[in-house]
Motif scaffolding. Structure first.
Motif, PDB file in Angstrom:
ATOM      1  N   GLU B 266      -1.952   2.968  -8.729  1.00  0.00           N
ATOM      2  CA  GLU B 266      -0.663   2.676  -8.106  1.00  0.00           C
ATOM      3  C   GLU B 266      -0.449   3.518  -6.865  1.00  0.00           C
ATOM      4  O   GLU B 266      -0.636   4.742  -6.884  1.00  0.00           O
ATOM      5  CB  GLU B 266       0.472   2.931  -9.091  1.00  0.00           C
ATOM      6  CG  GLU B 266       0.710   1.747  -9.988  1.00  0.00           C
ATOM      7  CD  GLU B 266       1.817   1.992 -10.986  1.00  0.00           C
ATOM      8  OE1 GLU B 266       2.299   1.017 -11.555  1.00  0.00           O
ATOM      9  OE2 GLU B 266       2.172   3.157 -11.225  1.00  0.00           O
ATOM     10  N   GLY B 267      -0.049   2.879  -5.804  1.00  0.00           N
ATOM     11  CA  GLY B 267       0.253   3.600  -4.574  1.00  0.00           C
ATOM     12  C   GLY B 267      -0.968   4.110  -3.844  1.00  0.00           C
ATOM     13  O   GLY B 267      -0.848   4.786  -2.835  1.00  0.00           O
ATOM     14  N   VAL B 268      -2.147   3.760  -4.319  1.00  0.00           N
ATOM     15  CA  VAL B 268      -3.376   4.208  -3.665  1.00  0.00           C
ATOM     16  C   VAL B 268      -3.924   3.069  -2.816  1.00  0.00           C
ATOM     17  O   VAL B 268      -3.938   1.923  -3.238  1.00  0.00           O
ATOM     18  CB  VAL B 268      -4.418   4.635  -4.722  1.00  0.00           C
ATOM     19  CG1 VAL B 268      -5.730   4.976  -4.058  1.00  0.00           C
ATOM     20  CG2 VAL B 268      -3.896   5.792  -5.523  1.00  0.00           C
ATOM     21  N   VAL B 430      -7.775   1.610   7.183  1.00  0.00           N
ATOM     22  CA  VAL B 430      -6.319   1.686   7.072  1.00  0.00           C
ATOM     23  C   VAL B 430      -5.924   2.083   5.657  1.00  0.00           C
ATOM     24  O   VAL B 430      -5.038   2.903   5.434  1.00  0.00           O
ATOM     25  CB  VAL B 430      -5.689   0.331   7.444  1.00  0.00           C
ATOM     26  CG1 VAL B 430      -4.188   0.395   7.312  1.00  0.00           C
ATOM     27  CG2 VAL B 430      -6.071  -0.048   8.855  1.00  0.00           C
ATOM     28  N   MET B 431      -6.609   1.498   4.676  1.00  0.00           N
ATOM     29  CA  MET B 431      -6.276   1.800   3.281  1.00  0.00           C
ATOM     30  C   MET B 431      -6.636   3.236   2.915  1.00  0.00           C
ATOM     31  O   MET B 431      -5.968   3.874   2.111  1.00  0.00           O
ATOM     32  CB  MET B 431      -7.048   0.871   2.352  1.00  0.00           C
ATOM     33  CG  MET B 431      -6.651  -0.569   2.448  1.00  0.00           C
ATOM     34  SD  MET B 431      -7.698  -1.490   1.336  1.00  0.00           S
ATOM     35  CE  MET B 431      -7.167  -3.140   1.675  1.00  0.00           C
ATOM     36  N   MET B 432      -7.712   3.743   3.494  1.00  0.00           N
ATOM     37  CA  MET B 432      -8.203   5.060   3.090  1.00  0.00           C
ATOM     38  C   MET B 432      -7.431   6.177   3.756  1.00  0.00           C
ATOM     39  O   MET B 432      -7.455   7.311   3.283  1.00  0.00           O
ATOM     40  CB  MET B 432      -9.671   5.201   3.496  1.00  0.00           C
ATOM     41  CG  MET B 432     -10.554   4.157   2.913  1.00  0.00           C
ATOM     42  SD  MET B 432     -11.325   4.730   1.439  1.00  0.00           S
ATOM     43  CE  MET B 432     -12.792   5.418   2.101  1.00  0.00           C
ATOM     44  N   ARG B 433      -6.784   5.904   4.872  1.00  0.00           N
ATOM     45  CA  ARG B 433      -6.184   6.957   5.686  1.00  0.00           C
ATOM     46  C   ARG B 433      -5.192   7.782   4.870  1.00  0.00           C
ATOM     47  O   ARG B 433      -4.288   7.243   4.238  1.00  0.00           O
ATOM     48  CB  ARG B 433      -5.468   6.327   6.868  1.00  0.00           C
ATOM     49  CG  ARG B 433      -4.877   7.300   7.836  1.00  0.00           C
ATOM     50  CD  ARG B 433      -4.279   6.523   8.958  1.00  0.00           C
ATOM     51  NE  ARG B 433      -3.193   5.691   8.465  1.00  0.00           N
ATOM     52  CZ  ARG B 433      -1.911   5.976   8.679  1.00  0.00           C
ATOM     53  NH1 ARG B 433      -1.595   7.012   9.366  1.00  0.00           N
ATOM     54  NH2 ARG B 433      -0.964   5.182   8.207  1.00  0.00           N
ATOM     55  N   GLY B 434      -5.369   9.082   4.880  1.00  0.00           N
ATOM     56  CA  GLY B 434      -4.447   9.961   4.193  1.00  0.00           C
ATOM     57  C   GLY B 434      -4.644  10.028   2.690  1.00  0.00           C
ATOM     58  O   GLY B 434      -3.935  10.749   2.016  1.00  0.00           O
ATOM     59  N   GLY B 435      -5.599   9.270   2.176  1.00  0.00           N
ATOM     60  CA  GLY B 435      -5.829   9.299   0.736  1.00  0.00           C
ATOM     61  C   GLY B 435      -6.806  10.400   0.365  1.00  0.00           C
ATOM     62  O   GLY B 435      -7.320  11.125   1.220  1.00  0.00           O
ATOM     63  N   LEU B 436      -7.082  10.510  -0.917  1.00  0.00           N
ATOM     64  CA  LEU B 436      -8.028  11.506  -1.380  1.00  0.00           C
ATOM     65  C   LEU B 436      -9.418  10.898  -1.432  1.00  0.00           C
ATOM     66  O   LEU B 436      -9.576   9.698  -1.671  1.00  0.00           O
ATOM     67  CB  LEU B 436      -7.633  12.007  -2.779  1.00  0.00           C
ATOM     68  CG  LEU B 436      -6.312  12.769  -2.848  1.00  0.00           C
ATOM     69  CD1 LEU B 436      -6.016  13.142  -4.274  1.00  0.00           C
ATOM     70  CD2 LEU B 436      -6.369  13.989  -1.962  1.00  0.00           C
ATOM     71  N   THR B 443     -10.745   2.450  -3.852  1.00  0.00           N
ATOM     72  CA  THR B 443     -10.252   1.622  -2.758  1.00  0.00           C
ATOM     73  C   THR B 443     -11.332   0.680  -2.243  1.00  0.00           C
ATOM     74  O   THR B 443     -11.071  -0.500  -1.976  1.00  0.00           O
ATOM     75  CB  THR B 443      -9.738   2.524  -1.623  1.00  0.00           C
ATOM     76  OG1 THR B 443      -8.819   3.466  -2.177  1.00  0.00           O
ATOM     77  CG2 THR B 443      -9.056   1.725  -0.565  1.00  0.00           C
ATOM     78  N   ILE B 444     -12.546   1.194  -2.099  1.00  0.00           N
ATOM     79  CA  ILE B 444     -13.646   0.305  -1.682  1.00  0.00           C
ATOM     80  C   ILE B 444     -13.746  -0.846  -2.663  1.00  0.00           C
ATOM     81  O   ILE B 444     -13.844  -2.015  -2.298  1.00  0.00           O
ATOM     82  CB  ILE B 444     -14.996   1.053  -1.674  1.00  0.00           C
ATOM     83  CG1 ILE B 444     -14.973   2.218  -0.714  1.00  0.00           C
ATOM     84  CG2 ILE B 444     -16.132   0.109  -1.325  1.00  0.00           C
ATOM     85  CD1 ILE B 444     -16.163   3.142  -0.902  1.00  0.00           C
ATOM     86  N   SER B 445     -13.714  -0.482  -3.930  1.00  0.00           N
ATOM     87  CA  SER B 445     -13.873  -1.489  -4.961  1.00  0.00           C
ATOM     88  C   SER B 445     -12.759  -2.528  -4.892  1.00  0.00           C
ATOM     89  O   SER B 445     -12.982  -3.713  -5.134  1.00  0.00           O
ATOM     90  CB  SER B 445     -13.886  -0.785  -6.312  1.00  0.00           C
ATOM     91  OG  SER B 445     -13.447  -1.641  -7.313  1.00  0.00           O
TER      92      SER B 445
END
Lengths: 174, 456
Positions: B266-268, B430-436, B443-445
């Motif tokens: 969630e939220g990732v 865009v999805m990965m930015r700022g994530g861990l 996220t790739i998956s």
């Protein structure tokens, strides 16, 4: 050859763009290189939200195709390369295709990246496989081929690299 | 580009000592260090490596573009990382555990399938495209066949249309089950992995019974399908539907409500609708942001306008939405499959156009002309009128399109596949930015890239 322009065409298209309806009533616009970017920008502003696809075609061995003439213009001259952009309007559920002629001697065409950021990878692919340069692209590098590769594989004068089938009687590789 | 080439050459010339990091370098395709990137470019890249034009979408105030270089580190993930679904290579710039910039480097599986496609006849072409997206081969065959049929101008008999629809929906179920399995694996649930593969096995067994192969079927061909459905197919399909539906409840119990899973999903990896549209994303990535765009509903092909189903959309565009969306799309596909079983028309499974369709096997034994005809179709192929066409269908991963140019011969002059994974990968930065970095795998998956299709 120029077909009747459908009423839903976006406003603000540069004047004199040729148009045809090809197979399955798919509407195709033929802007020249100068008006290509402006035409796409007008389409983007006119409701075509998504650039569904962008690819190039090398017409080296199939030169004799006829292109329509724009209003008040001479018929377009077929060039060796063609960049094909497929736009999609989700609101109107319509597709629109743009085909722009790109000469072999000066294979440069404006990048659509500032209108559709999604064009980035597709234009890199067209550059990699056809050697067409997209002016204004932020990172025009090879994407599928290795960095030191020579040549652009999807050009028609680039060999397929087929290995002939070896029959029993034929001389072997050694 | 040029200095990299000379470096590679000199590395090899140096008395046989090999410098692997230079030999394997992809030069300008890689993510460059901040020192070698202009400031404007860094700002764009930090926004998203996919370089959204400034002021276009992203709010730039939350982007830290002024991180000193000695605090960050560029690391490679892949191309041989087990969680990158094949040979995807991600270069990530990390500040501690936070991902600042990401750039996918692709091409490690490039085999020139579009070039190969120009050398194969329209009859052989389906065997080529079916190998692109190897998790939903039937969808590739479908879009290729639709493009050829559009150029030929042939009208399919109703049974062929419905058989194709049955197979594409079963394919969607099998592909989404595979995704649930690998996604479960990526977030650490080996149980889900076993479950997903177990259910997919039933579908593959049905495909094997129908088409003869578990994948790369070459079953949907220009002009119809290769064969009719086997006897008792409706019972098989009903069993599959019942089992899958029951097992989906198990998945819900195992994952959907599970606190650890929800925490991880969630939220990732969120993306907004505006960004997804700007980056040309389609399929579950776009629908997870709340845009109800599904070609089956919006621009119906085959007979999707005659079946009843819902288009599933998400809200937040995060990993959990993409999970829930795919899970529920399986339910909708089951719904479609059941209607197809009910409504399956009788008749021919391929068009009776002698130009396109080979004669039936039985005729070949008794008629010389049929034998010649058969031989001609499979050696020379059939000629397709000159023209160009773009056809698109909804694959499990998004819009798969086929732009085909014919010059009137029996081979496509140009055959371009618009691969949904290739385009959807653009939204990854865009999805990965700022994530861990630990969430990168999930996220790739959640994009569900199939590298065979990305690299073609």
């Amino acid at each position: 050859m120029t077909a009747e322009a459908p009423r839903w065409l976006p406003e603000g298209l540069p004047p004199g763009i040729a148009l045809s309806t090809s197979t399955l009533d798919q509407v195709v616009l033929f802007p020249d290189r100068g008006s290509y970017h402006a035409a796409v920008a007008a389409c983007a502003a006119g409701g075509f939200e998504i650039l569904a696809d962008l690819c190039a075609v090398d017409y080296l061995t199939h030169p004799g195709r006829s292109l329509p003439a724009g209003e008040g213009n001479e018929p377009l001259v077929p060039e060796r390369f063609e960049v094909v952009a497929n736009l999609l309007s989700m609101a109107a559920r319509r597709r629109l295709r743009l085909r722009v002629q790109v000469p072999e001697s000066d294979p440069v065409v404006d990048s659509l990246w500032d209108v559709y950021p999604g064009a980035e990878a597709m234009e890199r692919e067209a550059y990699d496989l056809f050697g067409i340069v997209f002016a204004g692209h932020p990172d025009l590098t090879r994407i599928l081929m290795p960095e030191e590769w020579e040549g652009h594989p999807l050009r028609k004068d680039y060999g397929v690299g087929r290995v002939p089938v070896q029959f029993k009687e034929a001389p072997g590789p050694r | 580009m040029s200095d990299v080439t000379t470096l590679g050459v000199s590395a090899r010339a140096e008395g046989g000592r090999r410098d692997l990091s230079r030999e394997t370098s992809e030069g300008a395709q890689e993510l460059a260090s901040r020192r070698r990137t202009s400031e404007g470019e860094v700002r764009r890249e930090v926004g998203s490596v996919l370089r959204i034009p400034e002021g276009r979408v992203l709010d730039s105030s939350d982007i830290a573009s002024e991180v000193p270089e000695d605090q960050t580190m560029i690391i490679n993930m892949g191309p041989q990382h087990p969680s990158t679904h094949g040979v995807l290579r991600l270069m990530m710039e990390l500040d501690g555990e936070t991902v600042l910039r990401t750039k996918p480097v692709i091409g490690y599986l490039h085999t020139g399938m579009e070039k190969t496609g120009e050398e194969l006849t329209y009859v052989q072409g389906a065997t080529n495209v079916t190998r692109m997206d190897y998790l939903s081969p039937l969808t590739n065959e479908l879009v290729f066949s639709l493009a050829v049929e559009a150029l030929l101008g042939v009208e399919l008999p109703p049974r062929a249309v419905w058989v194709r629809m049955l197979l594409s929906e079963l394919q969607r179920i099998s592909s989404h089950l595979m995704w649930l399995a690998t996604n479960g694996m990526d977030v650490g649930s080996t149980t889900m992995m076993i479950f997903g593969f177990r259910e997919r096995e039933m579908l593959l067994a049905f495909f094997e019974k129908t088409t003869g192969l578990r994948m790369n079927h070459n079953f949907i061909r220009p002009g119809g399908t290769a064969a009719d459905l086997p006897g008792g197919w409706d019972d098989d399909v009903s069993v599959i539907c019942d089992t899958v539906l029951a097992r989906l409840g198990d998945y819900d119990e195992l994952l959907t409500g599970q606190p650890i899973f929800r925490e991880r999903m969630e939220g990732v990896g969120s993306i907004t609708a505006e960004e997804a549209i700007a980056l040309s994303a389609t399929g579950p990535v776009l629908r997870s942001t709340g845009v109800p765009w599904d070609l089956r509903r919006s621009m119906p092909y085959l007979a999707y306008d005659q079946v009843d189903f819902d288009v599933i959309v998400g809200t937040y565009g995060d990993n959990f939405d993409r999970y829930a969306l795919r899970l529920n799309e399986v339910r909708e596909s089951v719904k479609i499959v059941r209607q197809v079983v009910e409504k399956m028309p009788d008749g021919d499974y391929r068009v009776q156009d002698k130009k396109v369709t080979p004669p039936p096997r039985a005729r070949i034994d008794e008629s010389m002309e049929a034998l010649i005809h058969h031989f001609k179709i499979f050696t020379e192929g059939f000629k397709v009128p000159a023209g160009e066409v773009y056809q698109a269908v909804e694959s499990p991963r998004g819009e798969i399109g086929c732009y085909m140019v014919s010059d009137g011969s029996s081979k496509p002059y140009r055959m371009h596949i618009r691969a949904p994974s290739f385009v959807n990968l653009q939204s990854l930065p865009v999805m990965m930015r700022g994530g861990l970095v630990a969430d990168a795998v999930a996220t790739i998956s959640s994009i569900d890239p199939v590298m065979g299709e990305v690299d073609r």
